[in-house]
Design an enzyme around this catalytic site. Structure first.
Site, PDB file in Angstrom:
ATOM      1  N   GLY A 134       0.995  -1.209   0.126  1.00 18.62           N
ATOM      2  CA  GLY A 134       0.085   0.116  -0.029  1.00 18.62           C
ATOM      3  C   GLY A 134       0.926   1.217   0.067  1.00 18.62           C
ATOM      4  N   GLU A 368      13.479   3.108  -6.556  1.00 18.94           N
ATOM      5  CA  GLU A 368      14.005   4.313  -5.744  1.00 18.94           C
ATOM      6  C   GLU A 368      13.446   5.759  -6.156  1.00 18.94           C
ATOM      7  OE1 GLU A 368      18.028   4.449  -4.652  1.00 18.94           O
ATOM      8  OE2 GLU A 368      18.245   2.204  -4.970  1.00 18.94           O
ATOM      9  N   ASN A 372       8.202  10.261 -12.101  1.00 22.76           N
ATOM     10  CA  ASN A 372       7.385  11.241 -11.648  1.00 22.76           C
ATOM     11  C   ASN A 372       7.717  11.841 -10.286  1.00 22.76           C
ATOM     12  OD1 ASN A 372       5.684  11.114 -13.893  1.00 22.76           O
ATOM     13  ND2 ASN A 372       3.638  10.148 -12.783  1.00 22.76           N
TER      14      ASN A 372
END
Ligand SMILES: Cc1cc2nc3c(=O)[nH]c(=O)nc-3n(C[C@H](O)[C@H](O)[C@H](O)COP(=O)(O)OP(=O)(O)OC[C@H]3O[C@@H](n4cnc5c(N)ncnc54)[C@H](O)[C@@H]3O)c2cc1C
Length: 384
Positions: A134, A368, A372
């Site tokens: 999540g 990593e 965006n």
């Protein structure tokens, strides 16, 4: 006394010797195993041993702890050279040096350094466990919980996508010890593989970097002694931000190496392959394509080297690191794709190395921090 700044790609004698040693190792020892490791999706154990023996897993660890006492730029050179041959091995060296060892070098106390750094330099693979199902880009929304009990923390939760976990013996793992305080409860723990309640779970089947394992971690009432808190309770978010800022430069290096590999194979092929009675490298369209690839690669390398040299000089580098990763991963994907086209039909077969490099390139824009997320960092530095 004035000293002129050196050109970015000018290496010292020591750096040249180091780069050439790693290059020779990659060509002699890694190259013959690339295809087999990719197909089996397994890192060769003997190769891993050799990577440790050459000192490549403890580059910045001081000599007193069994490491090489080197700098971050050396990590960049090693990751670049290895990734030109196999970016999967590149990510093993990358994670170990630039986020795991780095986290310990900066935040571990003396007792932790004495216990873990010699292991990391000599044979223990380290993993870095932040992401969860999540919480990916929104990393600090993680839901692994650390409950304090007498003398220890009890951790419960699951981590996802953890690189090199199948081989790892030590995990820098992030959990929230004070949920009411949000991200200010995030704490970094040093977890040994055999701690009770800790399990390495399912290994992902992947498109690229297949020889680097990517696994789920399961923490089921995992008891971690309080002396295994890395840094301070509640300061894990800072450790995560700062290590990843540096790690991004190294992912840029992985992508530069990959692109160099793809370009090198393309130049060789363009000289050998004949059509219409001449080497395809004599056609202007092919020559221009190779020239464009080389130019984009050089630009990416300059960004990566600059960010690494800024970091070693103790100067601000966060924007430059994000730019380096963003650009190098974009260029690597484009160059690997163009390399396949220069090879024509054989380019998409497993008899030639470029299809693998193209598959391996895709991850550069994801882990990593996705592209965006790099753009968000760059924009924040520009706009505030
Ligand atoms: C092979 C592999 C190895 C990995 N290794 C590790 C590891 O060793 N340790 C570890 O902790 N993690 C690891 N990761 C996890 C990796 O860092 C995450 O996958 C990555 O951060 C993206 O998170 P996500 O997959 O949840 O994608 P998401 O965050 O769900 O993103 C999905 C898409 O939404 C976009 N997006 C999300 N938020 C924004 C926003 N605010 N603005 C604009 N666009 C946005 C993203 O750019 C992306 O395009 C690994 C992942 C892979 C695939």
């Amino acid at each position: 006394m004035s000293s002129e700044p050196a050109p970015l790609t000018q290496l010292t004698d020591e750096e040249i010797l180091f780069r050439d040693t790693v290059r020779a190792f990659a060509r002699r020892q890694i190259a013959p195993l690339v295809r087999e490791m990719d197909e089996a999706a397994v890192l060769n154990k003997e190769l891993l041993r050799q990577v440790f023996d050459l000192g490549l897993m403890g580059l910045e660890i001081p000599e007193e702890f069994g490491g090489q006492g080197g700098n971050f730029f050396q990590c960049v050179l090693a990751i670049e050279e290895i990734s030109a041959v196999d970016p999967s091995v590149g990510v093993v060296v990358d994670v170990q040096n630039t986020i795991v060892n780095n986290a310990l070098l900066r935040w571990a106390n003396e007792a932790q350094k004495k216990r873990y750094l010699p292991l990391l330099a000599s044979g223990t693979v380290g993993s870095y466990a932040l992401s969860e199902a999540g919480s990916g880009s929104d990393a600090f929304a993680l839901s692994t919980i650390a409950r304090e009990e007498s003398g220890c923390f009890v951790l419960n939760g699951r981590k996802l996508w953890i690189s090199n976990a199948a081989e790892a013996g030590l995990f820098v793992l992030f959990a929230n010890a004070r949920q009411s305080e949000g991200y200010r409860g995030i704490t970094a723990f040093l977890i040994e593989r055999d701690f009770p309640g800790f399990h390495v779970g399912k290994k992902e089947g992947k498109l690229g970097i297949r020889a680097s394992s990517t696994c789920e971690l399961i923490l089921d009432d995992c008891r971690v002694p309080e002396e295994n808190v890395l840094g301070q309770v509640g300061k894990g978010y800072k450790i995560a931000i700062e290590t990843l800022n540096e790690g991004r430069i190294a992912i840029g290096a992985q992508m530069v190496g990959l692109a160099q590999g793809a370009l090198g194979h393309s130049v060789t092929y363009a000289k050998q392959r004949k059509q219409f009675g001449q080497p395809i490298g004599d056609f202007q369209a092919v020559r221009f394509e190779l020239a464009k690839m080389a130019t984009e690669l050089e630009a990416a390398r300059l960004l990566v080297y600059n960010a690494a040299r800024l970091r070693d000089a103790g100067l601000p580098f966060v924007k430059e690191a994000a730019m380096a990763k963003y650009y190098a991963s974009k260029v690597a994907e484009e160059i690997a794709s163009a390399a396949i086209e220069i090879h024509g039909g054989v380019g998409i077969t497993k008899d030639y190395p470029v299809e693998k490099l193209w598959r391996d390139a895709k991850i550069g824009r994801i882990y990593e921090g996705t592209s965006n997320i790099q753009l968000l960092t760059i924009a924040k530095k520009l706009l505030g």
